[in-house]
Write a protein that holds these residues in place. Structure first.
Motif, PDB file in Angstrom:
ATOM      1  N   ILE A   1       0.930  -1.207   0.180  1.00 41.60           N
ATOM      2  CA  ILE A   1       0.031   0.023   0.203  1.00 41.60           C
ATOM      3  C   ILE A   1       1.005   0.998  -0.071  1.00 41.60           C
ATOM      4  CG2 ILE A   1      -1.905   1.072   1.069  1.00 41.60           C
ATOM      5  CD1 ILE A   1      -0.782  -2.242   2.534  1.00 41.60           C
ATOM      6  N   VAL A   2       0.546   2.296  -0.775  1.00 42.03           N
ATOM      7  CA  VAL A   2       1.294   3.306  -0.821  1.00 42.03           C
ATOM      8  C   VAL A   2       0.347   4.355  -0.181  1.00 42.03           C
ATOM      9  CG1 VAL A   2       2.251   5.141  -2.250  1.00 42.03           C
ATOM     10  CG2 VAL A   2       2.533   2.925  -3.000  1.00 42.03           C
ATOM     11  N   THR A   3       0.756   5.467   0.490  1.00 39.58           N
ATOM     12  CA  THR A   3       0.089   6.497   1.295  1.00 39.58           C
ATOM     13  C   THR A   3       0.864   7.826   1.221  1.00 39.58           C
ATOM     14  OG1 THR A   3      -0.916   4.590   2.799  1.00 39.58           O
ATOM     15  CG2 THR A   3      -1.434   7.142   3.459  1.00 39.58           C
ATOM     16  N   ASP A   4       0.252   8.743   0.898  1.00 41.13           N
ATOM     17  CA  ASP A   4       0.644  10.149   0.776  1.00 41.13           C
ATOM     18  C   ASP A   4      -0.092  11.145   2.010  1.00 41.13           C
ATOM     19  OD1 ASP A   4       2.413   9.245  -1.403  1.00 41.13           O
ATOM     20  OD2 ASP A   4       0.725   9.719  -2.785  1.00 41.13           O
ATOM     21  N   ILE A   5       0.574  11.794   2.375  1.00 42.31           N
ATOM     22  CA  ILE A   5       0.088  13.026   3.266  1.00 42.31           C
ATOM     23  C   ILE A   5       0.111  14.249   2.590  1.00 42.31           C
ATOM     24  CG2 ILE A   5      -0.328  13.931   5.549  1.00 42.31           C
ATOM     25  CD1 ILE A   5       0.844  11.253   6.725  1.00 42.31           C
ATOM     26  N   LEU A   6      -0.765  15.374   2.319  1.00 39.17           N
ATOM     27  CA  LEU A   6      -0.625  16.484   1.810  1.00 39.17           C
ATOM     28  C   LEU A   6      -1.200  17.495   2.887  1.00 39.17           C
ATOM     29  CD1 LEU A   6      -1.581  14.307  -0.609  1.00 39.17           C
ATOM     30  CD2 LEU A   6      -1.393  16.000  -2.018  1.00 39.17           C
ATOM     31  N   ASP A   7      -0.444  18.536   2.634  1.00 44.38           N
ATOM     32  CA  ASP A   7      -0.972  19.814   3.618  1.00 44.38           C
ATOM     33  C   ASP A   7      -2.049  20.373   2.950  1.00 44.38           C
ATOM     34  OD1 ASP A   7       0.119  21.407   1.707  1.00 44.38           O
ATOM     35  OD2 ASP A   7       1.800  22.146   3.061  1.00 44.38           O
ATOM     36  N   ASP A   8      -2.545  21.375   3.548  1.00 43.96           N
ATOM     37  CA  ASP A   8      -3.744  22.253   3.269  1.00 43.96           C
ATOM     38  C   ASP A   8      -3.716  23.077   2.051  1.00 43.96           C
ATOM     39  OD1 ASP A   8      -2.181  24.200   4.610  1.00 43.96           O
ATOM     40  OD2 ASP A   8      -3.842  24.765   5.790  1.00 43.96           O
ATOM     41  N   ARG A   9      -2.415  23.112   1.581  1.00 45.48           N
ATOM     42  CA  ARG A   9      -2.147  23.712   0.378  1.00 45.48           C
ATOM     43  C   ARG A   9      -1.837  22.733  -1.005  1.00 45.48           C
ATOM     44  NH1 ARG A   9       2.480  26.603   3.071  1.00 45.48           N
ATOM     45  NH2 ARG A   9       3.159  24.778   2.497  1.00 45.48           N
TER      46      ARG A   9
ATOM     47  N   VAL B   1       4.737  13.675   3.448  1.00 49.59           N
ATOM     48  CA  VAL B   1       5.206  12.577   3.625  1.00 49.59           C
ATOM     49  C   VAL B   1       4.510  11.472   2.711  1.00 49.59           C
ATOM     50  CG1 VAL B   1       5.273  10.733   5.597  1.00 49.59           C
ATOM     51  CG2 VAL B   1       4.897  13.188   6.124  1.00 49.59           C
ATOM     52  N   THR B   2       5.467  10.513   2.438  1.00 47.55           N
ATOM     53  CA  THR B   2       4.726   9.364   1.654  1.00 47.55           C
ATOM     54  C   THR B   2       5.387   8.206   2.288  1.00 47.55           C
ATOM     55  OG1 THR B   2       4.573   8.335  -0.880  1.00 47.55           O
ATOM     56  CG2 THR B   2       6.917   9.544   0.015  1.00 47.55           C
TER      57      THR B   2
END
Length: 104
Positions: A71-79, A84-85
């Motif tokens: 599983i690949v997961t990315d975290i993005l900020d509010d922009r 993080v990946t």
């Protein structure tokens, strides 16, 4: 200081890793019905996250078979900037309870 913040007033890396662990497991359950058991969890921190910011988490099962799921997961900020990946590999045990069909 909030418990999700480190001494630099940014998001604590351990909290972000835990978020990837939990969300990637949920993604795997939606595809296989089973949570699997962690084999490896690789986290790449790309930039610091502002504490208390709204996050977007995207997770996708890129491969699963009889023995392993990836599983690949990315975290993005509010922009929309990637913070993080992570790549989570989980063993698919034949003795696991199928969460998609079991009564909890």
């Amino acid at each position: 200081r909030p418990p999700t913040e480190n001494m630099f007033s940014t998001m604590h890396g351990g909290c972000l890793a835990t978020l990837i662990d939990v969300v990637s497991t949920a993604a795997l359950v939606t595809v296989t019905g089973r949570p699997g058991v962690s084999v490896s969890l690789n986290i790449n921190y790309l930039r610091p996250g502002v504490s208390n910011a709204e996050l977007e988490v995207r997770s996708r099962v890129v491969k699963f078979g009889k023995k392993l799921g990836t599983i690949v997961t990315d975290i993005l900020d509010d922009r929309g900037e990637m913070l993080v990946t992570g790549i989570h590999v989980k063993a698919m045990s034949s003795g696991e309870q199928n969460l998609a069909t079991s009564k909890l």
